[in-house]
Design an enzyme around this catalytic site. Structure first.
Site, PDB file in Angstrom:
ATOM      1  N   CYS A  86      86.752  33.422  -1.302  1.00  0.00           N
ATOM      2  CA  CYS A  86      86.105  32.260  -0.671  1.00  0.00           C
ATOM      3  C   CYS A  86      86.715  31.915   0.679  1.00  0.00           C
ATOM      4  CB  CYS A  86      86.173  31.060  -1.606  1.00  0.00           C
ATOM      5  SG  CYS A  86      87.851  30.680  -2.113  1.00  0.00           S
ATOM      6  N   GLU A 113      84.814  23.246  -5.640  1.00  0.00           N
ATOM      7  CA  GLU A 113      85.474  24.276  -4.819  1.00  0.00           C
ATOM      8  C   GLU A 113      84.393  25.280  -4.450  1.00  0.00           C
ATOM      9  OE1 GLU A 113      88.596  24.398  -3.724  1.00  0.00           O
ATOM     10  OE2 GLU A 113      89.286  22.608  -4.750  1.00  0.00           O
TER      11      GLU A 113
HETATM   12  P1  NAD Z   1      77.978  30.679  -8.863  1.00  0.00           P
HETATM   13  O1  NAD Z   1      77.747  29.335  -8.245  1.00  0.00           O
HETATM   14  O2  NAD Z   1      76.838  31.591  -8.986  1.00  0.00           O
HETATM   15  O3  NAD Z   1      78.599  30.530 -10.335  1.00  0.00           O
HETATM   16  C1  NAD Z   1      79.715  29.717 -10.613  1.00  0.00           C
HETATM   17  C2  NAD Z   1      79.637  29.229 -12.053  1.00  0.00           C
HETATM   18  O4  NAD Z   1      78.465  28.442 -12.207  1.00  0.00           O
HETATM   19  C3  NAD Z   1      79.579  30.331 -13.099  1.00  0.00           C
HETATM   20  O5  NAD Z   1      80.470  30.016 -14.148  1.00  0.00           O
HETATM   21  C4  NAD Z   1      78.143  30.301 -13.580  1.00  0.00           C
HETATM   22  O6  NAD Z   1      78.020  30.626 -14.946  1.00  0.00           O
HETATM   23  C5  NAD Z   1      77.719  28.869 -13.358  1.00  0.00           C
HETATM   24  N1  NAD Z   1      76.284  28.746 -13.062  1.00  0.00           N
HETATM   25  C6  NAD Z   1      75.493  29.670 -12.490  1.00  0.00           C
HETATM   26  N2  NAD Z   1      74.239  29.199 -12.373  1.00  0.00           N
HETATM   27  C7  NAD Z   1      74.242  27.960 -12.893  1.00  0.00           C
HETATM   28  C8  NAD Z   1      73.236  26.945 -13.067  1.00  0.00           C
HETATM   29  N3  NAD Z   1      71.990  27.123 -12.683  1.00  0.00           N
HETATM   30  N4  NAD Z   1      73.605  25.789 -13.635  1.00  0.00           N
HETATM   31  C9  NAD Z   1      74.874  25.577 -14.015  1.00  0.00           C
HETATM   32  N5  NAD Z   1      75.838  26.498 -13.884  1.00  0.00           N
HETATM   33  C10 NAD Z   1      75.552  27.672 -13.326  1.00  0.00           C
HETATM   34  O7  NAD Z   1      79.164  31.295  -7.987  1.00  0.00           O
HETATM   35  P2  NAD Z   1      79.788  32.715  -8.127  1.00  0.00           P
HETATM   36  O8  NAD Z   1      78.790  33.727  -7.679  1.00  0.00           O
HETATM   37  O9  NAD Z   1      80.405  32.874  -9.453  1.00  0.00           O
HETATM   38  O10 NAD Z   1      80.984  32.644  -7.068  1.00  0.00           O
HETATM   39  C11 NAD Z   1      80.811  32.903  -5.717  1.00  0.00           C
HETATM   40  C12 NAD Z   1      80.826  31.631  -4.907  1.00  0.00           C
HETATM   41  O11 NAD Z   1      81.944  30.843  -5.278  1.00  0.00           O
HETATM   42  C13 NAD Z   1      80.984  31.899  -3.429  1.00  0.00           C
HETATM   43  O12 NAD Z   1      80.154  31.021  -2.716  1.00  0.00           O
HETATM   44  C14 NAD Z   1      82.438  31.569  -3.147  1.00  0.00           C
HETATM   45  O13 NAD Z   1      82.704  31.197  -1.837  1.00  0.00           O
HETATM   46  C15 NAD Z   1      82.659  30.455  -4.113  1.00  0.00           C
HETATM   47  N6  NAD Z   1      84.072  30.338  -4.448  1.00  0.00           N
HETATM   48  C16 NAD Z   1      84.753  29.271  -4.013  1.00  0.00           C
HETATM   49  C17 NAD Z   1      86.102  29.161  -4.282  1.00  0.00           C
HETATM   50  C18 NAD Z   1      86.900  27.991  -3.792  1.00  0.00           C
HETATM   51  O14 NAD Z   1      88.027  27.835  -4.256  1.00  0.00           O
HETATM   52  N7  NAD Z   1      86.407  27.175  -2.899  1.00  0.00           N
HETATM   53  C19 NAD Z   1      86.748  30.152  -5.017  1.00  0.00           C
HETATM   54  C20 NAD Z   1      86.011  31.230  -5.461  1.00  0.00           C
HETATM   55  C21 NAD Z   1      84.664  31.327  -5.183  1.00  0.00           C
END
Ligand code: NAD
Length: 502
Positions: A248, A214
């Site tokens: 998002c 997502e």
């Molecule tokens: P992110 O990708 O930075 O983090 C998401 C998760 O991944 C967190 O739990 C984090 O701990 C983990 N993570 C971070 N770095 C990592 C790595 N190197 N290896 C493995 N795991 C890692 O995203 P965010 O900043 O938390 O959220 C914002 C993004 O999420 C935006 O792009 C938004 O559009 C998207 N989003 C999408 C939806 C959807 O339903 N499509 C919903 C909410 C947010």
């Protein structure tokens, strides 16, 4: 975690054992785990609302409606519908299956990993968990470390309500997630950015683990020249500035004709004032950016831009005003990366065709919004573009409709969830065929055994061959059938009347 790798391995082993022992498989077990989760939500509603206020200064209205109540309702839906969802699905039986029972069984996948993002810190781990439990799986859940108050509350409450031999909740950052991703899961459900989504997919590929991603992206909001601009603008503004733009499916930028820009801006000015007063900083209905890193990232996008509304910011308070930018250029950072904050650029294109070409030249968005009083324009966008979700004359509300699948396509994600779709995501559709009268059917079955002969081949091929549907003929037969039926009915009525007269 002392040794993160060892702990992750132990957690996985524990949950796997619970799955193998059948602790989550039966209908009764699933209902029990869902009831536990429901109790956790219901008894701690205020604590969750407070935690989200700490993390994002999320207004109570937003925390209640689109987080806690939303999760509660999904849980109730799963409890109410589970029996129906779990029923084997009967399918039509073609020639090859005559005399047998053919159906689809929804099997649990096993142990699943759920990784959440911070912008909806309650909803994003809870919704997939509801589906994972309903489908009979065990799960490890990792909420985002970027919303620490909500993550900590989860960590405290989880062992009090949930059976931790089946469901483990672990907090931590990328290091923890990396350790978890080294383990083998039966499904990974990830919510987050496209860049981390790629890391997750690569880690999953090592074990051939299927993933639901997502992700984010830039959702366009098209305003047609034939449109009630005031209504369109109220919807775009309320969606964009909800949760301070950190949604998002929020509209990322507006597309409209250049000569509409002034009217769009003046309506936006009016809407922002209506929603948040003279100074949105003082409004209790306007949230904050999640942290200093994101604050700096969003402010940097304003460099060199023509600001028409807002633009004020305060780093100590993580406040960025609802901001509208005009004359944005395709090559600007603000039109290249996902904004994920309260900045709304207006990008000018003159015709629907130009807008469609522009949208199609970019990565596929999570959602596309089109406002027009001409339904043909809405259909044109719907049919000629590709996006995870599409709304005509509405914005973001699709995310709250449980009967619609929520998910992206291409760079905005893969797979979907909400309502029954979450249950489907965490289930394997097992094709089942059972022949209860196998000794009787053996006679027919023998035709398929070797030795093969030309005659056998010809007969079987003729029986199994599908015939192309002749629509004209089938229409002809339908009409003929109806005429015959009416004629028979007429005759019967006539005969009954005759009998009564006698
Ligand atoms: P992110 O990708 O930075 O983090 C998401 C998760 O991944 C967190 O739990 C984090 O701990 C983990 N993570 C971070 N770095 C990592 C790595 N190197 N290896 C493995 N795991 C890692 O995203 P965010 O900043 O938390 O959220 C914002 C993004 O999420 C935006 O792009 C938004 O559009 C998207 N989003 C999408 C939806 C959807 O339903 N499509 C919903 C909410 C947010």
């Amino acid at each position: 975690m002392a040794d993160i790798g060892v702990d992750a391995k132990m957690m996985v082993e524990k949950c796997r054992r619970a799955f193998d022992e059948g602790k989550t498989r039966s209908y009764e077990a699933r209902i029990q785990h869902l009831q536990n989760l429901l109790r956790m939500i219901a008894e701690n509603k205020k604590a969750f609302v407070d935690a989200m206020y700490k993390d994002l200064r999320k207004p109570e209205f937003e925390s209640v409606t689109f987080e806690v109540d939303f999760g509660y309702n999904e849980c109730i839906l799963a409890i109410n519908e589970l029996q129906q969802w779990m029923k084997p699905e009967k399918v039509a039986i073609p020639m090859a299956g005559v005399g047998k029972q053919c159906f689809i069984n929804r099997d649990p996948l096993g142990l699943v990993l759920i990784i959440g993002a911070w912008n909806y810190p309650f909803q994003l781990p809870i919704h997939p968990l509801i589906g994972a439990i309903a489908a009979g799986n065990t799960a490890i859940i990792k909420p985002s470390e970027v919303s620490p108050a909500t993550a900590q509350l989860f960590e405290e409450l989880f062992p009090k309500y949930m059976d931790t031999s089946c469901f483990q909740l672990v907090t931590g950052d990328a290091v923890v997630t990396t350790a978890l991703l080294e383990q083998r899961f039966d499904h990974i459900f990830f919510t987050g950015s496209t860049s981390i989504g790629k890391i997750v997919q690569m880690a999953a590929a090592k074990h051939l683990t299927p993933v639901t991603l997502e992700l984010g992206g830039k959702c366009p909001f098209y305003i047609d020249s034939n449109c009630d601009i005031d209504v369109a603008v109220h919807r775009v503004a309320s969606s964009k500035f909800y949760n301070a733009g950190q949604t998002c499916i929020a509209p990322d930028f507006i597309i409209c004709r250049k000569d509409q820009t002034d009217r769009v801006v003046s309506c936006l000015r009016k809407a922002v004032k209506e929603f948040f007063g003279e100074n949105p900083k003082n409004s209790r209905d306007y949230g904050r950016v999640v942290n200093a890193r994101h604050f700096k990232r969003i402010c940097a996008l304003l460099d060199g831009q023509e600001i028409e509304i807002g633009g004020e910011s305060d780093e100590d308070d993580l406040y960025i005003a609802p901001t509208v930018i005009i004359n944005a250029k395709d090559t600007d950072g603000i039109m290249q990366e996902e904004i994920f904050g309260p900045l709304l650029p207006i990008f000018n294109l003159e015709t629907p065709e130009e807008a469609i070409r522009f949208i199609n030249s970019r990565e596929k968005p999570l959602a596309l919004y089109v406002f027009s009083s001409n339904m043909r324009v809405i259909d044109q966008f719907r049919n000629q573009t590709s996006s995870g979700m599409f709304c005509g004359n509405e914005c973001m509300v699709q995310g709250g409709v449980e009967t619609l699948p929520f998910g992206g396509i291409g760079h905005s994600g893969t797979g979907n969830y909400h309502g029954k779709f979450t249950f489907e995501t965490f289930s394997h559709r097992k094709a089942c065929m059972v022949d209860p009268m196998y000794t009787v059917s053996e006679l027919a079955r023998r035709v398929f055994y070797a030795p093969y002969t030309d005659r056998k081949t010809a007969i079987i091929s003729w029986i199994l061959r599908k015939k192309p549907k002749n629509r004209t003929m089938s229409f002809f037969f339908q009409v003929t059938g109806l005429v015959v039926l009416l004629a028979v009915l007429y005759k019967v009525i006539h005969w009954v009347k005759g009998c009564m007269r006698k």
